[in-house]
Design an enzyme around this catalytic site. Structure first.
Site, PDB file in Angstrom:
ATOM      1  CE  LYS A   7      -4.481   0.985   0.269  1.00 53.18           C
ATOM      2  NZ  LYS A   7      -5.615   0.174  -0.182  1.00 53.18           N
TER       3      LYS A   7
HETATM    4  P1  NAD Z   1     -12.897   7.877  -2.752  1.00 54.88           P
HETATM    5  O1  NAD Z   1     -11.881   8.919  -2.519  1.00 54.88           O
HETATM    6  O2  NAD Z   1     -13.383   7.639  -4.147  1.00 54.88           O
HETATM    7  O3  NAD Z   1     -14.195   8.146  -1.845  1.00 54.88           O
HETATM    8  C1  NAD Z   1     -14.144   8.322  -0.457  1.00 54.88           C
HETATM    9  C2  NAD Z   1     -15.493   8.849  -0.014  1.00 54.88           C
HETATM   10  O4  NAD Z   1     -15.554   8.861   1.410  1.00 54.88           O
HETATM   11  C3  NAD Z   1     -15.770  10.289  -0.476  1.00 54.88           C
HETATM   12  O5  NAD Z   1     -17.118  10.383  -0.874  1.00 54.88           O
HETATM   13  C4  NAD Z   1     -15.547  11.099   0.792  1.00 54.88           C
HETATM   14  O6  NAD Z   1     -16.291  12.307   0.814  1.00 54.88           O
HETATM   15  C5  NAD Z   1     -16.058  10.116   1.831  1.00 54.88           C
HETATM   16  N1  NAD Z   1     -15.591  10.384   3.182  1.00 54.88           N
HETATM   17  C6  NAD Z   1     -14.361  10.746   3.605  1.00 54.88           C
HETATM   18  N2  NAD Z   1     -14.368  10.927   4.936  1.00 54.88           N
HETATM   19  C7  NAD Z   1     -15.622  10.645   5.362  1.00 54.88           C
HETATM   20  C8  NAD Z   1     -16.268  10.638   6.613  1.00 54.88           C
HETATM   21  N3  NAD Z   1     -15.597  10.931   7.727  1.00 54.88           N
HETATM   22  N4  NAD Z   1     -17.563  10.302   6.662  1.00 54.88           N
HETATM   23  C9  NAD Z   1     -18.236   9.985   5.542  1.00 54.88           C
HETATM   24  N5  NAD Z   1     -17.698   9.970   4.341  1.00 54.88           N
HETATM   25  C10 NAD Z   1     -16.407  10.308   4.244  1.00 54.88           C
HETATM   26  O7  NAD Z   1     -12.303   6.538  -2.129  1.00 54.88           O
HETATM   27  P2  NAD Z   1     -12.699   5.027  -2.441  1.00 54.88           P
HETATM   28  O8  NAD Z   1     -11.743   4.521  -3.462  1.00 54.88           O
HETATM   29  O9  NAD Z   1     -14.170   4.913  -2.663  1.00 54.88           O
HETATM   30  O10 NAD Z   1     -12.306   4.336  -1.070  1.00 54.88           O
HETATM   31  C11 NAD Z   1     -13.212   4.262   0.034  1.00 54.88           C
HETATM   32  C12 NAD Z   1     -12.835   3.088   0.896  1.00 54.88           C
HETATM   33  O11 NAD Z   1     -12.846   1.901   0.105  1.00 54.88           O
HETATM   34  C13 NAD Z   1     -11.417   3.177   1.491  1.00 54.88           C
HETATM   35  O12 NAD Z   1     -11.407   2.560   2.747  1.00 54.88           O
HETATM   36  C14 NAD Z   1     -10.601   2.367   0.505  1.00 54.88           C
HETATM   37  O13 NAD Z   1      -9.402   1.889   1.087  1.00 54.88           O
HETATM   38  C15 NAD Z   1     -11.578   1.254   0.205  1.00 54.88           C
HETATM   39  N6  NAD Z   1     -11.296   0.520  -1.021  1.00 54.88           N
HETATM   40  C16 NAD Z   1     -11.241   1.139  -2.219  1.00 54.88           C
HETATM   41  C17 NAD Z   1     -10.930   0.399  -3.362  1.00 54.88           C
HETATM   42  C18 NAD Z   1     -10.878   1.009  -4.732  1.00 54.88           C
HETATM   43  O14 NAD Z   1     -10.719   0.254  -5.696  1.00 54.88           O
HETATM   44  N7  NAD Z   1     -11.042   2.306  -4.898  1.00 54.88           N
HETATM   45  C19 NAD Z   1     -10.685  -0.975  -3.250  1.00 54.88           C
HETATM   46  C20 NAD Z   1     -10.787  -1.593  -2.003  1.00 54.88           C
HETATM   47  C21 NAD Z   1     -11.093  -0.822  -0.903  1.00 54.88           C
END
Ligand code: NAD
Length: 463
Positions: A126
């Site tokens: 990561k």
């Molecule tokens: P992203 O940046 O696209 O979206 C994150 C979202 O969370 C945004 O809408 C933001 O406004 C919101 N957010 C941030 N802080 C917040 C809070 N305190 N309360 C409510 N909402 C809040 O990110 P993503 O890629 O969707 O990732 C989100 C989660 O999913 C993370 O934990 C990431 O590690 C996990 N994840 C993502 C992927 C991927 O392929 N993108 C894969 C596996 C896991």
């Protein structure tokens, strides 16, 4: 129609005790999760477990950026390679002010276990840069990406460590990563150095939706397998989603397509609620225009704490770590939690949920769809192929179903053999311990640790 002003449907919150004594350091949490699962694996060679829980390598780079306003700022970037026994390191890159060495260590270790659970030939890694993209121009972000990747140099590579998107990074960021790396390796096929690229640049069809689609597939399978009494399908289920980015907003679309009613969603600025079901496409459009879902016509505004307290069948945390903690877990009124985010539930909160009989589909299974289709992208890049979206989604479905089955079957296997495992502990000379039944997360860790340990021993400890 203006946003509803009425408070009548607002969920009631139990008082939140200000910061309980809970340790919220993600790396400490990851170690604790590992240790509590390893208790059920007395057969693992003495000392090997200790090695497997620690990262193989951690890189910190600090680099200067000339900002849009002419000033120079120094940024810290991290890349952690947790374990490469099963294949090259794999894991996203995050841009967020909360990025720390310990957060990246935790996220890297979760990637190792996740890749083992979906049985793809990758280890865990990561990366992250501590920065706030909301306060940066697109040119600042581009420079950060290029300097970070240049500074990592050959510590990433198509067969060593392969980045992908995470919080606040997307296909555009991946293009910049590819381009920077390719500049340093002219004449080579560098496409497999990074996944989550735009489709025109070697990205896989279906990758953008993969995390959410994988979460849907795993949730559907868990419900079919009877994990939640009286709830056997997402069709007709009420769903609440915290976080409305890649994982959360697409989960809202896909669950709605399958007949779920999305009653509340949120982003970092707050949440919206409509007991009759939110128009997901309108919420996506509103967020694109206004930067937040808050204020969508016909919805009531909620805080993120209130959102977690909305009564629903399925709660999907899809934002950041530590959303559900000991101090707010009593407010949860869902029947099932499916973790699209990494690390959203603390161990203390999870113990309370387990005692309440509320199952949690753990992150290392529920959000593994992203890395699974990243693996498909990597294979396509190596073979110079492009699969159609039906092929990608069909293969993802197969992986997510068998991974979900494997975790549920491990839970049954462990819980039916607690006495035998206690006796094995005694034979291995470990302290006597009365083992209690495992939840799905502990089962997922047991399965993943077994798989990584097996490969490590098959390879042999070098030299
Ligand atoms: P992203 O940046 O696209 O979206 C994150 C979202 O969370 C945004 O809408 C933001 O406004 C919101 N957010 C941030 N802080 C917040 C809070 N305190 N309360 C409510 N909402 C809040 O990110 P993503 O890629 O969707 O990732 C989100 C989660 O999913 C993370 O934990 C990431 O590690 C996990 N994840 C993502 C992927 C991927 O392929 N993108 C894969 C596996 C896991």
């Amino acid at each position: 129609m203006p946003a509803k002003k009425t408070q009548k449907n607002k969920p009631r919150l139990k008082a939140i005790k200000p910061h309980s004594a809970e340790d919220l350091n993600p790396y400490h949490i990851a170690l604790r999760q590992f240790d509590s699962a390893a208790e059920y694996l007395p057969g693992i060679q003495n000392g090997l477990a200790e090695n497997m829980k620690r990262p193989d390598r951690m890189i910190l780079v600090e680099f200067p950026i000339e900002m849009a306003d002419g000033s120079v700022r120094t940024f810290a970037g991290y890349r952690v390679l947790h374990n490469r026994a099963r294949g090259p390191g794999k894991g996203g890159i995050r841009y967020h002010p909360g990025v720390t060495a310990d957060e990246v260590r935790a996220l890297a270790s979760w990637m190792t276990w996740k890749c083992a659970i979906v049985d793809i030939p990758f280890g865990g890694a990561k990366g992250g840069v501590a920065c706030n993209p909301k306060e940066l121009t697109s040119s600042d972000v581009r420079k950060i990406t290029r300097r970070f990747i240049a500074a990592l140099g050959d510590n990433i590579g198509p067969h060593t460590d392969i980045p992908a998107p995470d919080v606040n990074t997307n296909a555009g960021t991946m293009s910049r990563i590819y381009d920077t790396y390719q500049m340093m390796h002219a004449g080579e096929n560098c496409l497999p150095v990074v996944t989550g690229k735009p489709v025109e640049l070697g990205g896989s069809l279906g990758r953008r939706e993969a995390t959410a689609r994988g979460c849907l597939f795993a949730t559907q399978r868990a419900l079919e397998r009877g994990v939640v009494e009286g709830l056997d399908s997402v069709d007709g289920a009420t769903v609440v989603i915290q976080g409305f980015g890649n994982a959360g907003s697409i989960a809202a679309q896909l669950f709605a397509e399958q007949g779920s009613k999305i009653v509340a969603v949120s982003d970092s600025r707050g949440g919206i609620y409509d007991p009759n079901g939110i128009d997901v496409e309108a919420a996506i459009e509103h967020k694109a225009k206004r930067g937040s879902v808050v204020g969508l016509a016909g919805t009531e505004t909620l805080t993120n704490e209130e959102l977690l307290a909305v009564e629903c069948d399925i709660l999907i945390p899809a934002a950041l770590e530590n959303a559900i903690r000991e101090d707010n877990v009593d407010n949860i009124r869902a029947r099932f939690i499916s973790e699209a985010a990494n690390g959203p539930t603390t161990p203390g909160a999870e113990d309370i949920l387990f005692k309440r009989g509320l199952p949690v589909l753990p992150d290392i299974l529920a959000n593994a769809g992203g890395v699974t289709v990243s693996y498909f992208e990597w294979v396509q890049n190596i073979e110079n192929e492009q699969w159609d979206v039906e092929e990608v989604n069909g293969k993802l479905l197969k992986k997510m179903r068998s991974a979900t089955d494997a975790v549920i079957d491990t839970q049954t296997r462990v819980n039916e053999n607690l006495k035998e495992i206690e006796r094995s502990r005694e034979r291995a000379g470990l302290p006597a311990k009365k083992l209690t039944p495992v939840n799905l997360r502990k089962a997922a860790f047991v399965l993943a640790i077994e798989r990584v340990a097996d490969v490590t021993l098959e390879r042999g400890i070098w030299p």
